[in-house]
Design a protein around this motif. Structure first.
Motif, PDB file in Angstrom:
ATOM      1  N   ARG A   4      -1.129   0.849 -15.866  1.00  0.00           N
ATOM      2  CA  ARG A   4      -0.875   0.117 -14.922  1.00  0.00           C
ATOM      3  C   ARG A   4      -2.260  -0.526 -14.382  1.00  0.00           C
ATOM      4  N   GLU A   5      -3.409  -1.319 -15.721  1.00  0.00           N
ATOM      5  CA  GLU A   5      -4.413  -1.804 -15.281  1.00  0.00           C
ATOM      6  C   GLU A   5      -4.238  -2.848 -13.716  1.00  0.00           C
ATOM      7  N   LYS A   6      -2.593  -3.197 -13.413  1.00  0.00           N
ATOM      8  CA  LYS A   6      -2.977  -4.071 -12.220  1.00  0.00           C
ATOM      9  C   LYS A   6      -3.029  -2.906 -10.472  1.00  0.00           C
ATOM     10  N   ILE A   7      -2.544  -2.192 -10.825  1.00  0.00           N
ATOM     11  CA  ILE A   7      -2.693  -1.486  -9.558  1.00  0.00           C
ATOM     12  C   ILE A   7      -4.131  -0.824  -9.489  1.00  0.00           C
ATOM     13  N   ALA A   8      -4.774  -1.035  -8.052  1.00  0.00           N
ATOM     14  CA  ALA A   8      -6.215  -1.201  -7.735  1.00  0.00           C
ATOM     15  C   ALA A   8      -5.935   0.113  -6.646  1.00  0.00           C
ATOM     16  N   MET A   9      -6.752   1.440  -6.873  1.00  0.00           N
ATOM     17  CA  MET A   9      -6.303   2.382  -6.393  1.00  0.00           C
ATOM     18  C   MET A   9      -8.075   2.532  -5.073  1.00  0.00           C
TER      19      MET A   9
ATOM     20  N   TYR B  42       3.630   9.145  -9.801  1.00  0.00           N
ATOM     21  CA  TYR B  42       4.436   8.111 -10.384  1.00  0.00           C
ATOM     22  C   TYR B  42       5.672   7.670  -9.875  1.00  0.00           C
ATOM     23  N   MET B  43       5.709   7.855  -8.029  1.00  0.00           N
ATOM     24  CA  MET B  43       7.005   7.340  -7.805  1.00  0.00           C
ATOM     25  C   MET B  43       6.415   6.425  -7.067  1.00  0.00           C
ATOM     26  N   GLY B  44       5.046   5.851  -6.804  1.00  0.00           N
ATOM     27  CA  GLY B  44       4.751   5.213  -6.244  1.00  0.00           C
ATOM     28  C   GLY B  44       4.514   3.982  -7.389  1.00  0.00           C
ATOM     29  N   ILE B  45       4.113   4.390  -8.374  1.00  0.00           N
ATOM     30  CA  ILE B  45       3.916   3.208  -9.752  1.00  0.00           C
ATOM     31  C   ILE B  45       5.501   2.503  -9.592  1.00  0.00           C
ATOM     32  N   ASP B  46       6.677   3.866  -9.162  1.00  0.00           N
ATOM     33  CA  ASP B  46       7.931   2.702 -10.016  1.00  0.00           C
ATOM     34  C   ASP B  46       8.303   2.190  -8.814  1.00  0.00           C
ATOM     35  N   LYS B  47       7.513   2.118  -7.939  1.00  0.00           N
ATOM     36  CA  LYS B  47       8.145   1.504  -7.004  1.00  0.00           C
ATOM     37  C   LYS B  47       7.442   0.452  -6.610  1.00  0.00           C
ATOM     38  N   GLY B  48       7.129  -0.259  -8.009  1.00  0.00           N
ATOM     39  CA  GLY B  48       6.084  -1.626  -7.434  1.00  0.00           C
ATOM     40  C   GLY B  48       4.847  -1.152  -6.400  1.00  0.00           C
ATOM     41  N   TYR B  49       4.261  -0.284  -5.821  1.00  0.00           N
ATOM     42  CA  TYR B  49       2.939  -0.823  -5.540  1.00  0.00           C
ATOM     43  C   TYR B  49       1.359  -1.191  -5.785  1.00  0.00           C
ATOM     44  N   THR B  50       0.922  -1.981  -5.466  1.00  0.00           N
ATOM     45  CA  THR B  50      -0.111  -2.517  -5.920  1.00  0.00           C
ATOM     46  C   THR B  50      -1.390  -1.852  -5.199  1.00  0.00           C
TER      47      THR B  50
ATOM     48  N   TYR C 203       0.585  -1.136   0.359  1.00  0.00           N
ATOM     49  CA  TYR C 203      -0.521  -0.073  -0.037  1.00  0.00           C
ATOM     50  C   TYR C 203       1.159   1.318   0.001  1.00  0.00           C
ATOM     51  N   TYR C 204       0.586   2.034  -1.101  1.00  0.00           N
ATOM     52  CA  TYR C 204       1.384   3.260  -0.790  1.00  0.00           C
ATOM     53  C   TYR C 204       0.077   4.155  -0.612  1.00  0.00           C
ATOM     54  N   TYR C 205       0.041   5.173   0.472  1.00  0.00           N
ATOM     55  CA  TYR C 205      -0.992   6.421   0.893  1.00  0.00           C
ATOM     56  C   TYR C 205      -0.198   8.085   0.229  1.00  0.00           C
ATOM     57  N   ILE C 206      -1.004   9.184  -0.697  1.00  0.00           N
ATOM     58  CA  ILE C 206      -0.639   9.740  -0.880  1.00  0.00           C
ATOM     59  C   ILE C 206      -1.943  10.623  -0.102  1.00  0.00           C
ATOM     60  N   ILE C 207      -1.084  11.636   0.844  1.00  0.00           N
ATOM     61  CA  ILE C 207      -1.470  12.442   1.083  1.00  0.00           C
ATOM     62  C   ILE C 207      -1.842  14.043   0.681  1.00  0.00           C
TER      63      ILE C 207
END
Length: 271
Positions: free
Chosen positions: A79-84, A48-56, A2-6
């Protein structure tokens, strides 16, 4: 992962939100990296950083502007594999109803993230790299002539000074300017007109006789002329399954937009 952007709307206590969020997600087993947007690093850069780090799973913790920003980048990156996920902070009723949680309720929103029920929600492409998850507006300083082409089948020319676009491509055009001289002569404050015309399709091209700004969450994202294209099931969004049926946002949009009126309109010409 998980990658949280506040990035909450201005006036929200960002540091307190981050601390509270950390306290909630750790015992729930959905802990991850928490990134806070700031002048040195925007929400776009953090996404973009979260995507590059491979977070799903990328979770937008904030308002409507942040939600649309993250969703747009996910589509642009294919990035269809990434859920929001979305944790609404002062986000308004539409975002809250999409997720199925009360606004500013971090605990309930985190529980929804933990349950991880995925809905495929529609989005609208506004320009080459700009997509919309929620809703958009066009506000003209005066009534202007507007030409529409809906799916290449329905063509219309009408007058309007306001337009609302829902995420499932329902376009409502309206004249809201008050009547002028005659009303003032009759006494009393002029009242806004409430004439509206509604169009629904898979692709709508709109051309005004002058360029008009297209706004999402009070931010200009494009200008007319442009073509709006519906992208069905474009985004994997974590929601409370019982609240949000798949592709059922039309009623929510209608409920939360006060400008909607019934269809017959004196100035509209449509098939």
């Amino acid at each position: 992962m998980y990658y949280y952007i506040i990035d909450p709307p201005k006036g929200s206590p960002t540091a307190k939100i981050a601390q509270k969020l950390q306290e909630l997600i750790t015992p729930m087993g959905i802990s991850g990296e928490i990134a806070i947007a700031n002048p040195a690093r925007s929400a776009e850069e953090l996404t973009y950083m979260g995507i590059d780090k491979g977070y799903t799973t990328i979770v937008a913790v904030g308002g409507e502007e942040l939600a649309n920003t993250v969703a747009t980048i996910l589509l642009n990156e294919s990035r269809e594999k990434i859920a929001m996920g979305i944790i609404p902070i002062n986000a308004g009723p539409l975002i809250s109803q999409m997720v199925g949680v009360a606004n500013n309720d971090l605990r309930a929103a985190a529980e929804i993230i933990k349950q991880r029920h995925l809905d495929l929600v529609d989005m609208v492409q506004i320009s080459q790299k700009r997509y919309m998850l929620t809703e958009a507006y066009i506000v003209a300083p005066r009534t202007v002539k507007v030409t529409l082409d809906v799916d290449g089948r329905v063509k219309a020319e009408l007058e309007a000074d306001y337009a609302h676009l829902s995420h499932d491509l329902v376009l409502t055009l309206q004249v809201r300017q008050p009547q002028g001289f005659l009303k003032r002569m009759m006494g009393g404050a002029p009242k806004p007109e409430q004439y509206a015309s509604q169009f629904h399709g898979k692709q709508i091209r709109i051309l005004a006789h002058e360029p008009l700004p297209i706004m999402i969450a009070d931010q200009v994202v494009a200008k007319t002329p442009t073509t709006f294209t519906k992208i069905p099931g474009a985004l994997k969004l974590i929601t409370l399954r019982a609240i949000l049926p798949q592709k059922g946002m039309s009623e929510i949009v209608a409920k939360n937009t006060h400008h909607h009126t019934e269809d017959p309109v004196p100035f509209a010409s449509k098939k």
